[in-house]
Design an enzyme around this catalytic site. Structure first.
Site, PDB file in Angstrom:
ATOM      1  N   HIS A 155     -26.548 -96.268 -38.994  1.00  0.00           N
ATOM      2  CA  HIS A 155     -26.118 -95.255 -39.953  1.00  0.00           C
ATOM      3  C   HIS A 155     -25.478 -95.883 -41.183  1.00  0.00           C
ATOM      4  O   HIS A 155     -24.974 -95.169 -42.045  1.00  0.00           O
ATOM      5  CB  HIS A 155     -25.151 -94.262 -39.294  1.00  0.00           C
ATOM      6  N   HIS A 157     -16.368 -86.673 -35.880  1.00  0.00           N
ATOM      7  CA  HIS A 157     -17.783 -87.026 -35.836  1.00  0.00           C
ATOM      8  C   HIS A 157     -18.122 -88.164 -36.789  1.00  0.00           C
ATOM      9  O   HIS A 157     -18.827 -89.114 -36.424  1.00  0.00           O
ATOM     10  CB  HIS A 157     -18.631 -85.799 -36.185  1.00  0.00           C
ATOM     11  N   HIS A 165     -33.911 -96.428 -33.932  1.00  0.00           N
ATOM     12  CA  HIS A 165     -32.715 -95.598 -34.048  1.00  0.00           C
ATOM     13  C   HIS A 165     -32.377 -94.941 -32.716  1.00  0.00           C
ATOM     14  O   HIS A 165     -31.218 -94.937 -32.288  1.00  0.00           O
ATOM     15  CB  HIS A 165     -32.917 -94.526 -35.118  1.00  0.00           C
ATOM     16  N   TRP A 176     -25.285 -92.236 -32.195  1.00  0.00           N
ATOM     17  CA  TRP A 176     -24.747 -92.324 -30.844  1.00  0.00           C
ATOM     18  C   TRP A 176     -25.204 -91.217 -29.924  1.00  0.00           C
ATOM     19  O   TRP A 176     -25.099 -91.342 -28.725  1.00  0.00           O
ATOM     20  CB  TRP A 176     -23.212 -92.337 -30.849  1.00  0.00           C
ATOM     21  N   ASP A 217     -29.164 -95.097 -30.564  1.00  0.00           N
ATOM     22  CA  ASP A 217     -28.539 -93.789 -30.487  1.00  0.00           C
ATOM     23  C   ASP A 217     -28.082 -93.454 -29.074  1.00  0.00           C
ATOM     24  O   ASP A 217     -27.018 -92.885 -28.880  1.00  0.00           O
ATOM     25  CB  ASP A 217     -29.542 -92.740 -30.979  1.00  0.00           C
ATOM     26  N   ASP A 228     -20.021 -91.752 -36.307  1.00  0.00           N
ATOM     27  CA  ASP A 228     -21.225 -92.128 -37.048  1.00  0.00           C
ATOM     28  C   ASP A 228     -21.089 -93.499 -37.689  1.00  0.00           C
ATOM     29  O   ASP A 228     -22.011 -94.320 -37.663  1.00  0.00           O
ATOM     30  CB  ASP A 228     -21.507 -91.102 -38.150  1.00  0.00           C
ATOM     31  N   HIS A 277     -20.682 -90.179 -29.030  1.00  0.00           N
ATOM     32  CA  HIS A 277     -19.615 -89.512 -29.781  1.00  0.00           C
ATOM     33  C   HIS A 277     -18.470 -89.098 -28.861  1.00  0.00           C
ATOM     34  O   HIS A 277     -17.294 -89.217 -29.216  1.00  0.00           O
ATOM     35  CB  HIS A 277     -20.175 -88.276 -30.488  1.00  0.00           C
ATOM     36  N   ARG A 315     -25.825 -79.040 -37.962  1.00  0.00           N
ATOM     37  CA  ARG A 315     -26.284 -79.693 -39.184  1.00  0.00           C
ATOM     38  C   ARG A 315     -27.433 -78.941 -39.855  1.00  0.00           C
ATOM     39  O   ARG A 315     -27.593 -79.028 -41.078  1.00  0.00           O
ATOM     40  CB  ARG A 315     -26.687 -81.133 -38.895  1.00  0.00           C
ATOM     41  N   HIS A 362     -23.602 -88.053 -42.935  1.00  0.00           N
ATOM     42  CA  HIS A 362     -23.615 -88.714 -41.630  1.00  0.00           C
ATOM     43  C   HIS A 362     -23.993 -90.190 -41.721  1.00  0.00           C
ATOM     44  O   HIS A 362     -23.974 -90.893 -40.714  1.00  0.00           O
ATOM     45  CB  HIS A 362     -24.598 -88.005 -40.691  1.00  0.00           C
TER      46      HIS A 362
END
Length: 403
Positions: A157, A147, A180, A22, A184, A151, A27, A75, A85
């Site tokens: 994901h 989070h 992606h 996202w 995203d 995800d 998010h 991360r 994730h």
């Protein structure tokens, strides 16, 4: 399991470079929707756990949105958390094979994925309520929870094919990107740009307006509420929190699964038992989201010549570069190919260079927009996050506050 000990659980798992479900906007939208549905007693507990302070006595209580991207921002400092994730099934390859997870189960270690991550941090926060989890650990667990729920509601994901679509180059408005990245953020960005002007005006719901933060996507959130949560999905949103009984989510047993059960080995049919209970059930919630990968996310053109040849050649070249640099995260997706990589690479170089597939079209993005696919996923993420937080911190228990 302590947050710090997640590293043990995910040792040896393959990371998914560049995969941020996202993006920041998605998010934060999920977190903002969740905040609208929190019971009144929940937010003070959340602010306490996050150690939120503001010198302005007239400032509103803390917001969930700013902490929703914390797990992505850190991360690289917490590389042990990378596999938490996403989740990938060994038998899954949309849109040719849609398995979640299939007989061979999940890739990686048991519990070392986004479904296990949600289960784990929920347990830590339950123990905080019982005085068994420290404040610092609870703060990290809460930020991970916000989070990870986001995800889980990004379809890419929930599959390991082509590194969650990162390896699939496509065009968006004539510009190169990958599948992606398209899901995203580019689909959300286009939706934000095309929101009608009337949604810039406040809605007659103080609870909604109080959760907004003056961001560029406030109008988009209002649209999700007005057209979706308050109208089209009003009768189904409570059902998004439902957790089926274990018998209802068990997958059919094949011969291999029956044999594994007889000898005491874990089988893929019991994956729900590893993560789901009557109140929090990430596996059950994720199943219909995963199906979207086969139904609408993966364009059929990606599995047809000439794009197939080009994609395989590029993936072979990418893996070669990773091996040359001794990258520990290199991995293969050559299973099921009818031609060797050398044959396909030769065919690709010998023939004309095909164009990438354009996805900003009525047949692809137009259908996604018409069906409100992205908006519904964001709304479901917000509702479920609110439900889990209410279950953890509200006297009333599981549920969402009604508008």
């Amino acid at each position: 399991m302590r947050i710090a000990s997640f590293a043990v659980a995910v040792t040896g798992l393959t990371a998914l470079p560049g995969a941020l479900a996202w993006g920041a906007a998605g998010h934060e939208i999920v977190a903002t929707i969740a905040q609208v549905y929190l019971h009144p007693t929940v937010l003070p507990n959340i602010c306490h756990i996050l150690n939120f302070t503001d010198p302005n006595p007239n400032a509103p209580l803390c917001h969930l949105a700013p902490v929703s991207t914390w797990a992505d921002r850190l991360r690289f400092r917490m590389r042990w958390s990378a596999a938490l994730h996403y989740v990938g099934a060994l038998d899954d390859y949309p849109g040719q094979r849609c398995e979640f997870p299939g007989e061979r189960g999940w890739a990686g270690s048991k519990g070392g994925n986004v479904l296990g991550g949600i289960r784990n941090v929920t347990g830590l926060l339950e123990r905080w309520g019982e005085g068994e989890t420290g404040e610092e650990m609870a703060s990290e667990a809460l930020k991970f929870l916000v989070h990870f729920v986001g995800d889980m509601h990004m379809p890419l994901h929930l599959t390991g094919r082509d590194r969650g679509g990162n390896s699939d180059k496509v065009l968006w408005g004539g510009r190169q990107t990958n599948l992606h990245s398209l899901w995203d953020g580019l689909l959300i960005a286009k939706a934000v740009r095309t929101v009608p002007r009337n949604y810039s005006l406040p809605l007659p719901y103080p609870q909604i307006e109080g959760a907004l933060r003056g961001t560029i996507y406030d109008s988009y959130i209002r649209r999700i509420f007005w057209e979706g949560l308050l109208n089209e999905w009003v009768d189904e949103k409570d059902g998004w929190l439902a957790c089926p009984t274990p018998k209802e989510v068990q997958q059919p047993q094949g011969a291999l699964q029956q044999l594994m059960s007889l000898v005491g080995m874990n089988s893929a049919r019991d994956v729900a038992g590893e993560t789901d209970d009557e109140f929090v059930c990430p596996y059950a919630w994720a199943q219909p989201i995963h199906k979207l990968n086969c139904e609408i996310v993966w364009p059929k053109e990606l599995d047809e010549p000439p794009y197939t040849h080009m994609r395989i050649a590029e993936e072979r070249e990418r893996r070669s570069r990773l091996v040359d640099t001794h990258d520990p995260h290199s991995h293969s997706h050559d299973e099921g190919l009818t031609n060797s990589p050398d044959e396909l690479l030769g065919a690709h170089l010998a023939g004309p260079q095909p164009k990438y597939v354009e996805l900003d079209t009525p047949a692809y993005s137009g259908v996604i927009t018409k069906k409100k696919v992205v908006e519904k996923l964001l709304a479901q993420g917000g509702i479920r996050l609110a439900g889990v937080l209410n279950y953890l911190f509200a006297d009333e228990g599981m549920g969402i506050r009604q508008l």
